[in-house]
Design an enzyme around this catalytic site. Sequence first.
Site, mmCIF file in Angstrom:
data_model
loop_
_atom_site.group_PDB
_atom_site.id
_atom_site.type_symbol
_atom_site.label_atom_id
_atom_site.label_comp_id
_atom_site.label_asym_id
_atom_site.label_seq_id
_atom_site.Cartn_x
_atom_site.Cartn_y
_atom_site.Cartn_z
ATOM 1 N N GLU A 98 26.375 11.799 -14.985
ATOM 2 C CA GLU A 98 26.970 12.094 -16.003
ATOM 3 C C GLU A 98 27.716 13.573 -16.180
ATOM 4 O O GLU A 98 28.797 13.511 -16.942
ATOM 5 C CB GLU A 98 26.223 11.952 -17.183
ATOM 6 N N ALA A 127 13.521 13.909 -20.877
ATOM 7 C CA ALA A 127 14.730 14.033 -21.579
ATOM 8 C C ALA A 127 15.110 13.123 -22.701
ATOM 9 O O ALA A 127 14.397 12.212 -22.724
ATOM 10 C CB ALA A 127 15.989 14.016 -20.423
ATOM 11 N N TYR A 155 24.869 15.091 -23.999
ATOM 12 C CA TYR A 155 23.843 14.885 -23.301
ATOM 13 C C TYR A 155 24.274 15.617 -21.699
ATOM 14 O O TYR A 155 23.457 16.339 -21.124
ATOM 15 C CB TYR A 155 23.653 13.635 -22.676
ATOM 16 N N SER A 189 22.465 14.836 -13.340
ATOM 17 C CA SER A 189 22.740 13.378 -13.590
ATOM 18 C C SER A 189 24.353 13.190 -13.210
ATOM 19 O O SER A 189 24.842 14.288 -13.381
ATOM 20 C CB SER A 189 22.775 13.142 -15.041
HETATM 21 P P1 NAP Z 1 13.719 7.627 -19.899
HETATM 22 O O1 NAP Z 1 13.089 6.178 -19.534
HETATM 23 O O2 NAP Z 1 14.366 7.672 -21.377
HETATM 24 O O3 NAP Z 1 12.482 8.623 -19.968
HETATM 25 C C1 NAP Z 1 12.410 10.025 -20.351
HETATM 26 C C2 NAP Z 1 11.147 10.539 -20.534
HETATM 27 O O4 NAP Z 1 11.076 11.795 -21.178
HETATM 28 C C3 NAP Z 1 10.245 9.787 -21.552
HETATM 29 O O5 NAP Z 1 8.866 9.663 -20.842
HETATM 30 C C4 NAP Z 1 10.185 10.414 -22.894
HETATM 31 O O6 NAP Z 1 8.862 10.322 -23.405
HETATM 32 C C5 NAP Z 1 10.254 11.801 -22.337
HETATM 33 N N1 NAP Z 1 10.405 12.792 -23.300
HETATM 34 C C6 NAP Z 1 11.345 12.682 -24.090
HETATM 35 N N2 NAP Z 1 11.400 14.001 -24.781
HETATM 36 C C7 NAP Z 1 10.442 14.513 -24.493
HETATM 37 C C8 NAP Z 1 9.963 15.767 -24.883
HETATM 38 N N3 NAP Z 1 10.130 16.729 -25.616
HETATM 39 N N4 NAP Z 1 8.752 16.419 -24.302
HETATM 40 C C9 NAP Z 1 8.250 15.728 -23.357
HETATM 41 N N5 NAP Z 1 8.637 14.377 -22.624
HETATM 42 C C10 NAP Z 1 9.707 13.989 -23.245
HETATM 43 O O7 NAP Z 1 14.827 8.203 -18.811
HETATM 44 P P2 NAP Z 1 14.667 7.696 -17.095
HETATM 45 O O8 NAP Z 1 15.666 6.740 -17.098
HETATM 46 O O9 NAP Z 1 13.197 7.427 -16.676
HETATM 47 O O10 NAP Z 1 15.324 9.180 -16.513
HETATM 48 C C11 NAP Z 1 14.361 10.223 -15.978
HETATM 49 C C12 NAP Z 1 15.299 11.363 -15.877
HETATM 50 O O11 NAP Z 1 16.401 11.206 -15.080
HETATM 51 C C13 NAP Z 1 15.928 11.659 -17.283
HETATM 52 O O12 NAP Z 1 15.888 13.230 -17.316
HETATM 53 C C14 NAP Z 1 17.398 11.266 -17.207
HETATM 54 O O13 NAP Z 1 18.081 12.018 -18.091
HETATM 55 C C15 NAP Z 1 17.445 11.480 -15.717
HETATM 56 N N6 NAP Z 1 18.518 10.588 -15.186
HETATM 57 C C16 NAP Z 1 18.486 9.215 -15.576
HETATM 58 C C17 NAP Z 1 19.405 8.223 -14.627
HETATM 59 C C18 NAP Z 1 19.270 6.818 -15.069
HETATM 60 O O14 NAP Z 1 20.229 6.097 -14.691
HETATM 61 N N7 NAP Z 1 17.963 6.602 -15.314
HETATM 62 C C19 NAP Z 1 20.552 8.958 -13.799
HETATM 63 C C20 NAP Z 1 20.414 10.164 -13.768
HETATM 64 C C21 NAP Z 1 19.567 11.115 -14.605
HETATM 65 P P3 NAP Z 1 8.863 8.799 -24.416
HETATM 66 O O15 NAP Z 1 8.449 7.737 -23.821
HETATM 67 O O16 NAP Z 1 7.671 9.285 -25.505
HETATM 68 O O17 NAP Z 1 10.057 8.632 -25.272
HETATM 69 O O1 G4F Z 2 23.820 1.895 -19.722
HETATM 70 P P1 G4F Z 2 24.595 3.225 -20.327
HETATM 71 O O2 G4F Z 2 24.069 3.740 -21.865
HETATM 72 O O3 G4F Z 2 24.566 4.583 -19.431
HETATM 73 P P2 G4F Z 2 25.157 5.826 -19.120
HETATM 74 O O4 G4F Z 2 25.540 6.145 -20.419
HETATM 75 O O5 G4F Z 2 26.220 5.533 -17.930
HETATM 76 O O6 G4F Z 2 24.136 6.772 -18.886
HETATM 77 C C1 G4F Z 2 22.831 6.268 -17.787
HETATM 78 O O7 G4F Z 2 23.143 6.913 -16.716
HETATM 79 C C2 G4F Z 2 23.342 8.403 -16.465
HETATM 80 C C3 G4F Z 2 23.847 8.659 -15.184
HETATM 81 O O8 G4F Z 2 25.242 8.694 -14.785
HETATM 82 C C4 G4F Z 2 22.109 8.944 -16.819
HETATM 83 F F1 G4F Z 2 22.282 10.424 -16.839
HETATM 84 C C5 G4F Z 2 21.822 8.699 -18.453
HETATM 85 O O9 G4F Z 2 20.392 9.163 -18.670
HETATM 86 C C6 G4F Z 2 21.579 7.034 -18.559
HETATM 87 O O10 G4F Z 2 20.381 6.584 -17.729
HETATM 88 O O11 G4F Z 2 25.777 2.848 -20.772
HETATM 89 C C7 G4F Z 2 26.668 2.683 -19.346
HETATM 90 C C8 G4F Z 2 28.268 2.029 -19.798
HETATM 91 C C9 G4F Z 2 28.688 3.131 -20.542
HETATM 92 O O12 G4F Z 2 30.219 3.254 -20.306
HETATM 93 C C10 G4F Z 2 28.984 2.543 -21.927
HETATM 94 O O13 G4F Z 2 30.199 2.780 -22.888
HETATM 95 O O14 G4F Z 2 28.210 1.006 -20.587
HETATM 96 C C11 G4F Z 2 28.898 1.023 -21.751
HETATM 97 N N1 G4F Z 2 28.474 0.263 -22.928
HETATM 98 C C12 G4F Z 2 29.040 -0.948 -23.209
HETATM 99 N N2 G4F Z 2 28.418 -1.274 -24.009
HETATM 100 C C13 G4F Z 2 27.125 0.353 -23.516
HETATM 101 C C14 G4F Z 2 27.177 -0.958 -24.097
HETATM 102 N N3 G4F Z 2 26.284 1.325 -23.222
HETATM 103 C C15 G4F Z 2 25.131 0.862 -24.012
HETATM 104 N N4 G4F Z 2 24.051 1.809 -23.837
HETATM 105 N N5 G4F Z 2 25.083 -0.092 -24.967
HETATM 106 C C16 G4F Z 2 26.111 -0.842 -25.062
HETATM 107 O O15 G4F Z 2 26.010 -1.730 -25.929
#
Ligand code: NAP
Ligand code: G4F
Length: 329
Positions: free
Chosen positions: A128, A83, A156, A126
């Site tokens: 989100e 993603a 997103y 997610s």
């Molecule tokens: P991440 O670290 O941003 O990893 C995303 C992965 O997707 C990376 O390997 C990236 O490759 C790859 N990617 C991006 N564009 C692509 C494309 N066009 N084709 C193939 N691969 C592509 O995210 P994560 O935290 O591991 O999360 C994994 C999944 O769970 C994501 O879908 C995210 O939206 C979802 N999610 C995450 C959280 C969270 O809190 N972490 C919560 C809910 C859902 P590169 O390394 O080359 O950029």
């Molecule tokens: O760490 P964040 O960027 O995560 P966010 O927006 O919650 O999204 C993450 O969790 C989602 C699951 O609910 C995933 F689906 C998504 O892919 C991602 O992994 O921001 C968390 C919070 C937000 O409220 C943001 O406004 O932190 C606040 N924030 C404050 N200062 C910041 C910052 N976020 C970021 N990234 N950078 C800042 O400087």
Amino acid sequence: MKKAIIFGITGQDGSHLADLLLEKEYEVVGVSRRASTDNTQRIKHILSNENFYLMQGDITDAYSVINIFKKHSNVDEIYNLAAQSHVAVSFKQPALTWDITGKGCLNILQSIVDLGIDARFYQASSSEMFGRNYDIDRSQNKFQNEDTKFMPQSPYAIAKCAAHYMTTLFREAYGIHSSAGILFNHEGERRGETFVTRKITKWIGDWVKSGKDLNFPKLRLGNLEAFRDWGYAGDYVEAMWMMLQQDSPQDYVICTGKTHTIREFLDVAFLHVGMEDWSDLVVQDPEFYRPAEVDYLRGDCSKANKILGWTPKHSFEDLVKKMVEHDVS
Ligand code: NAP
Ligand code: G4F
């Protein structure tokens, strides 16, 4: 030996999931998109594993997905973790986010159907997607669960909703064994450095390494009042695997049930390096505020607990400690 394909192998979750599946003696095919510089930092340690194969592919290109499935048609489990996963970036690059995070999932599902691939499918949904649906009654201990309506607040989240509905549609329409995990925020040592938790712990690490230099450039953040239900990524990938071991495909919320503000994360993180008052080190910068915010996330994972037997192993305090210690060392 079971075979799994992981889209998004180079990301935080992809790397943890690959570790877990290799431990379980799976053959793992990781799909990584082409990059002009090395994007395999998180999977360096498994690149020479004899059961691990790295393939180049991009989920926005259906031909590329089809090629991968043609080569590995005997796959048992397919995990779509790929993603554009940064919420703030999705406001600046909404069309790209749609192509990857929304349509990319469709490319995978449609290829599974068209090629008649007999595999189980996991979609990374997610919390989100719940967006501004935090009008839940906190006093009655009601949290977001599988029945909570989605009210997405970012490009997103809208792309994730489309992918989520596509996953449930393909299950119902074509009988695909497809499950979506609605995961709340999960973090750890491998978290991308622009997400708020890792941005904080990385900054603390750099600052400590500078000898706590008072002239060190300040930590610039946006909204500190939002609440997030933060868990440890290593625990959450186990839930993904558990979902695909069930006879019937279903969707599950995965979370800790506890919620904290960014401010509270800062308190705990700075305390680990002996700072009770971090106010002089942090600047609130309008650049990091979003056009729309998700103010409150707190999940209820009783379904996952009951059916999968899943519970988070790490507390909020464990998580923060793990991240700070990693970045300080
Ligand atoms: P991440 O670290 O941003 O990893 C995303 C992965 O997707 C990376 O390997 C990236 O490759 C790859 N990617 C991006 N564009 C692509 C494309 N066009 N084709 C193939 N691969 C592509 O995210 P994560 O935290 O591991 O999360 C994994 C999944 O769970 C994501 O879908 C995210 O939206 C979802 N999610 C995450 C959280 C969270 O809190 N972490 C919560 C809910 C859902 P590169 O390394 O080359 O950029
Ligand atoms: O760490 P964040 O960027 O995560 P966010 O927006 O919650 O999204 C993450 O969790 C989602 C699951 O609910 C995933 F689906 C998504 O892919 C991602 O992994 O921001 C968390 C919070 C937000 O409220 C943001 O406004 O932190 C606040 N924030 C404050 N200062 C910041 C910052 N976020 C970021 N990234 N950078 C800042 O400087």
